[in-house]
Design an enzyme around this catalytic site. Structure first.
Site, PDB file in Angstrom:
ATOM      1  N   ARG A  87      21.389  60.625  -0.017  1.00  0.00           N
ATOM      2  CA  ARG A  87      20.703  60.553   1.282  1.00  0.00           C
ATOM      3  C   ARG A  87      21.693  60.524   2.433  1.00  0.00           C
ATOM      4  O   ARG A  87      21.466  61.129   3.479  1.00  0.00           O
ATOM      5  CB  ARG A  87      19.769  59.339   1.350  1.00  0.00           C
ATOM      6  CG  ARG A  87      18.559  59.475   0.451  1.00  0.00           C
ATOM      7  CD  ARG A  87      17.660  60.626   0.913  1.00  0.00           C
ATOM      8  NE  ARG A  87      16.576  60.799  -0.021  1.00  0.00           N
ATOM      9  CZ  ARG A  87      16.260  61.944  -0.624  1.00  0.00           C
ATOM     10  NH1 ARG A  87      16.935  63.033  -0.370  1.00  0.00           N
ATOM     11  NH2 ARG A  87      15.258  61.999  -1.451  1.00  0.00           N
ATOM     12  N   GLU A  90      22.815  63.978   2.726  1.00  0.00           N
ATOM     13  CA  GLU A  90      21.741  64.742   3.356  1.00  0.00           C
ATOM     14  C   GLU A  90      21.709  64.509   4.872  1.00  0.00           C
ATOM     15  O   GLU A  90      21.521  65.444   5.653  1.00  0.00           O
ATOM     16  CB  GLU A  90      20.399  64.342   2.744  1.00  0.00           C
ATOM     17  CG  GLU A  90      19.207  65.054   3.338  1.00  0.00           C
ATOM     18  CD  GLU A  90      17.887  64.570   2.760  1.00  0.00           C
ATOM     19  OE1 GLU A  90      17.014  65.415   2.564  1.00  0.00           O
ATOM     20  OE2 GLU A  90      17.742  63.352   2.524  1.00  0.00           O
ATOM     21  N   SER A 113      37.771  59.568  15.103  1.00  0.00           N
ATOM     22  CA  SER A 113      38.776  59.168  14.136  1.00  0.00           C
ATOM     23  C   SER A 113      38.150  58.385  12.985  1.00  0.00           C
ATOM     24  O   SER A 113      37.277  57.548  13.197  1.00  0.00           O
ATOM     25  CB  SER A 113      39.833  58.290  14.813  1.00  0.00           C
ATOM     26  OG  SER A 113      40.744  57.787  13.856  1.00  0.00           O
TER      27      SER A 113
END
Length: 146
Positions: A87, A90, A113
């Site tokens: 997830r 995703e 960064s």
């Protein structure tokens, strides 16, 4: 002792002592996300927290040197199979370009960064279902022209 071996020893010791990452981090005086990452082999640990962790978890003597060594940060290129990690993968896939556009619109051409960086995970209670709150805080690094 390599990082993978040490990670297994740390996780087993943590479980045996019924400790949480947050409790260990509090004892060492460091952030829970950073501590967990270092224990999982993705960050080097300065000497003082390495000493404290070794004592707290009763780690073998060679653990300190491994904790303090500089890691090579690598991970698999396959799509993660673990549902929670997938997830997150995703989210970056769906919102990565959006985040890039919004960040660069606000800051200019550059990156966030991951070195000058902190992250925290919190729980937000909600009547519709508890929420996971992930806060990432990274220094903006503009690209340079030369």
């Amino acid at each position: 002792m390599n990082r993978e071996e040490l990670t297994e020893i740390i996780v087993l010791a943590k479980q045996a002592k019924s400790l949480t990452w947050e409790a260990i981090a509090d004892d060492l005086g460091v952030g829970k996300v950073w501590l967990t990452s270092a224990c999982l082999g993705m960050n080097s640990m300065p000497e003082a927290p390495a000493d404290k962790l070794c004592a707290l978890l009763e780690l073998p003597p060679e653990a300190k040197a491994t904790l303090m060594s500089y890691p090579t940060k690598t991970w698999g290129w396959d799509v993660p199979q673990d549902p929670l990690i997938y997830r997150l993968y995703e989210i970056v896939g769906v919102y990565g370009d959006t985040l890039k556009e919004v960040i660069q619109e606000q800051f200019g051409d550059g990156i966030m960064s991951a070195i000058d960086f902190s992250m925290d995970v919190d729980k937000e209670e909600n009547p519709k279902g508890d929420r996971v709150v992930i806060t990432m805080n990274g220094k903006f690094l503009p690209y340079k022209s030369w």
